[in-house]
Enzyme design. Structure first.
Site, PDB file in Angstrom:
ATOM      1  N   ASP A  13      -9.589   4.065  13.634  1.00 35.35           N
ATOM      2  CA  ASP A  13      -9.828   3.850  12.337  1.00 35.35           C
ATOM      3  C   ASP A  13     -10.568   2.418  12.233  1.00 35.35           C
ATOM      4  OD1 ASP A  13     -10.000   4.263   9.670  1.00 35.35           O
ATOM      5  OD2 ASP A  13      -8.085   3.262   8.991  1.00 35.35           O
ATOM      6  N   GLY A  21       0.805  -1.247  -0.124  1.00 42.10           N
ATOM      7  CA  GLY A  21       0.008   0.084   0.123  1.00 42.10           C
ATOM      8  C   GLY A  21       0.746   1.258  -0.041  1.00 42.10           C
ATOM      9  N   GLY A  22       0.302   2.439   0.646  1.00 44.83           N
ATOM     10  CA  GLY A  22       1.009   3.611   0.529  1.00 44.83           C
ATOM     11  C   GLY A  22       2.209   3.782   1.503  1.00 44.83           C
ATOM     12  N   MET A  23       2.127   2.898   2.591  1.00 50.74           N
ATOM     13  CA  MET A  23       2.990   3.000   3.366  1.00 50.74           C
ATOM     14  C   MET A  23       4.047   1.710   3.568  1.00 50.74           C
ATOM     15  SD  MET A  23       2.672   3.755   7.639  1.00 50.74           S
ATOM     16  CE  MET A  23       2.183   2.077   8.035  1.00 50.74           C
ATOM     17  N   LYS A  68       5.632  -7.275   8.037  1.00 44.35           N
ATOM     18  CA  LYS A  68       5.238  -5.764   7.198  1.00 44.35           C
ATOM     19  C   LYS A  68       6.627  -4.817   7.516  1.00 44.35           C
ATOM     20  CE  LYS A  68       1.537  -2.208   7.750  1.00 44.35           C
ATOM     21  NZ  LYS A  68       0.341  -1.929   8.351  1.00 44.35           N
ATOM     22  N   VAL A 110       3.758  -6.135   2.669  1.00 42.45           N
ATOM     23  CA  VAL A 110       3.626  -7.113   3.813  1.00 42.45           C
ATOM     24  C   VAL A 110       3.893  -8.690   3.017  1.00 42.45           C
ATOM     25  CG1 VAL A 110       1.925  -8.606   5.091  1.00 42.45           C
ATOM     26  CG2 VAL A 110       1.492  -5.927   4.909  1.00 42.45           C
TER      27      VAL A 110
END
Length: 277
Positions: A178, A62-64, A82, A67
């Site tokens: 979240d 993803g953006g960060m 991760k 995994v």
């Protein structure tokens, strides 16, 4: 265009992603570009992990972070690793590194059957990574996309397990911030595991996002999150209630064409009564 964080298709010139709430315009998007495929990253991570874990394949990115699926060599079990790629550690703000470290630290302090366990955290090598339980199954988000609406008994069971995890976190002075179906994993037996404490906030620490900032996913955000004011465990309860509404009602209580429209509804409008559905 697609969201850099969650890959959701978006209309051109979108300001925010309506799925994950990410800012997808201007400099904000440029600072957090998606992680490009990097054949060297797996080799670097394997070297950093040493002989304790053997990487098998990439599970997602993803953006960060990225995994990977790996095997714990000593215990013979599958794990997920991760990792924050090196290029993201060089960002001027350093915010991603701090968020990543905090996610690992926060998750590692929560020892509960319905919270994803952390097995090991990097100790100062070239990469920032942590090893966690490998969850087989699917996210509640995927289940709802397929079935749209759940029977009351099944929805209640999922809610109870999720609420147990959040109540435990709140007793430890941690707010998730979240709560949404994408962060609730289900195995084949219906066992719930709550994931992604990446923006969780310990009540006794200052926020890394600064005063008045807004974090979370707009569809599930509490009014206090929408306004950028102080949040408590009640904020997670609100998000859980939105999730409950979606599970039994078949759709979200509030939608809109823009994030601002959705936020305004959360703050100013009562949800449509479930009875009319």
């Amino acid at each position: 265009m697609n969201c850099y964080r969650c890959a959701t298709p978006l209309p051109d010139n979108s300001r925010f992603c309506l799925s994950c709430g990410a800012d997808v315009s201007g400099e904000a998007a440029e600072r957090t570009q998606p992680v490009d495929a990097d054949p060297e990253l797996q080799n670097e991570l394997q070297a950093d992990l040493g002989g304790d874990f053997q990487i098998e394949r990439e599970l997602g990115r993803g953006g960060m972070a990225v995994v990977y699926l790996a095997t714990d060599v000593h215990l013979g079990r599958k794990v997920a690793v991760k990792v924050l790629p090196p290029e993201l550690t060089r960002l001027a703000s350093g915010g991603l590194v701090e968020r990543f470290k905090r996610e690992a630290r926060t998750s590692a302090t929560l020892d509960h059957p319905h919270v994803i366990p952390i097995f090991r955290v990097s100790t100062g090598g070239k990469l920032f990574w942590y090893v966690m339980k490998y969850l087989e199954g699917e996210a509640l988000d995927d289940l709802l996309k397929r079935e749209h609406q759940l029977p009351f008994a099944r929805a209640a069971d999922i809610l109870k397990q999720t609420a147990d995890a959040l109540a435990y976190a709140h007793r430890k002075n941690v707010i998730h911030r979240d709560v949404k179906p994408a962060n609730v994993m289900l195995d084949e037996n219906g066992w719930v595991t709550v994931t992604d404490f990446g923006i969780a906030k310990a009540l006794d620490t200052s926020s890394l996002t600064g005063s008045g900032s807004m974090i979370g996913t707009p569809y599930y955000m509490s009014p206090e999150q929408c306004s950028g004011t102080k949040v408590t465990g009640a904020s997670d309860q609100y998000s859980l209630a939105v999730m409950a509404y979606q599970m039994v009602g078949g759709h979200l209580p509030f939608t809109g064409d823009t994030v601002i429209e959705i936020i305004k509804k959360h703050c100013m409008e009562p949800p449509p009564p479930l009875a009319v559905l």
